[in-house]
Design an enzyme around this catalytic site. Structure first.
Site, PDB file in Angstrom:
ATOM      1  CD  GLU A 175      -8.523   0.555   7.574  1.00 22.78           C
ATOM      2  OE1 GLU A 175      -8.509  -0.349   8.430  1.00 22.78           O
ATOM      3  OE2 GLU A 175      -7.913   1.628   7.718  1.00 22.78           O
ATOM      4  CG  HIS A 215      -5.619  -2.535   8.813  1.00 22.49           C
ATOM      5  ND1 HIS A 215      -5.689  -1.183   9.044  1.00 22.49           N
ATOM      6  CD2 HIS A 215      -4.325  -2.881   9.084  1.00 22.49           C
ATOM      7  CE1 HIS A 215      -4.504  -0.745   9.425  1.00 22.49           C
ATOM      8  NE2 HIS A 215      -3.664  -1.750   9.459  1.00 22.49           N
ATOM      9  CG  ASP A 275      -0.274  -0.469   2.494  1.00 23.03           C
ATOM     10  OD1 ASP A 275       0.959  -0.394   2.574  1.00 23.03           O
ATOM     11  OD2 ASP A 275      -0.984  -0.910   3.402  1.00 23.03           O
ATOM     12  CG  ASN A 300      -8.636  -1.925  11.943  1.00 22.69           C
ATOM     13  OD1 ASN A 300      -7.669  -2.569  11.507  1.00 22.69           O
ATOM     14  ND2 ASN A 300      -9.095  -0.846  11.339  1.00 22.69           N
TER      15      ASN A 300
END
Ligand code: PGA
Length: 235
Positions: free
Chosen positions: A143, A138, A67, A136
């Protein structure tokens, strides 16, 4: 799944680096999927050290990163391109032309995402995908969501990710709100996946590996992968 628990983060980095080095020894022209963040820094340092000691070459290796933040130039010290250059590429004998990170400055983001997917395809996929995990769940910047996105795409970063990653920026406001991330397809199609996590991620690792498989916890999809290695530090 192979789960390797290590005493501490130092051993975690060593075990992760060993997995990568072993692959490069067997396959000199491997395609590595690489990750940024605090987790892989120690493993990259080990790989750089082994290269310096003439034990490891990246001459034929190709890399694709997961990313990049939107709006950051490769020269920005906050960009993931800069991170990769600084933590790994400048310290090994890789051909920079063979290192790939999404272009955070692309004007036409759809075109950039399509280019990135075509690039991964032209490399015949990824031999080993290195992953960290977000608090979380990800992976990359995939996400938590109600559906899975398979292709490279532009994401609005979640509030949680912005709070956690703001630590790397002068302030939360200085942090980009969007990123380009590889989608789930190349990650799940990678021939091997190496998920690495420090002790503070134990809770989300347990949820991801032993809880329900759901896009609300993107890393849980890794339960479907046939060759997943997890390196988790105990402290
Ligand atoms: P970290 O980030 O390595 O900085 O904890 C991991 C991630 O968010 O994927």
């Amino acid at each position: 799944m192979l789960l390797i628990e290590t005493r501490d983060t130092e051993e975690m980095s060593l075990r992760a680096a060993e997995q990568i080095a072993a692959l490069l020894t067997l396959k000199r022209d491997a395609v590595l999927g690489l990750a940024t963040g605090s987790t892989p820094i120690g493993a990259y340092a080990k790989l750089a050290q082994w290269h310096k000691e003439n034990a490891l070459s990246f001459r034929q290796v190709k890399t694709v990163n997961l990313d990049e933040y939107r709006g950051l130039s490769p020269q920005s010290p906050d960009s993931y391109r800069w991170f990769m250059n600084h933590h790994l590429f400048q310290h090994v004998d890789i051909d920079m032309q063979n290192t790939h990170v999404p272009n955070g400055l692309a004007e036409d983001v759809r075109e950039e995402c399509a280019r990135y997917d075509a690039l991964i395809e032209s490399l015949h996929g990824i031999d080993l995908q290195l992953l960290g995990i977000g608090m979380n769940g990800h992976i990359g910047f995939n996400e938590p969501a109600s559906t899975i996105t398979l292709e490279t795409h532009c994401v609005t970063l979640s509030e949680n990710t912005r709070e956690v990653n703001a630590a790397y920026f002068a302030s939360k406001d200085a942090m980009p709100t969007e990123a380009i991330t590889m989608g789930m397809r190349p990650i799940l199609q990678a021939r091997r996946v190496l998920l690495v996590a420090a002790a503070n991620k134990r809770g989300i690792i347990e949820k991801a590996l032993f809880g329900p498989v759901t896009p609300e916890v993107p890393a849980s999809l890794l339960q479907l992968h046939k060759r997943l290695t997890v390196v988790l530090a105990r402290s």
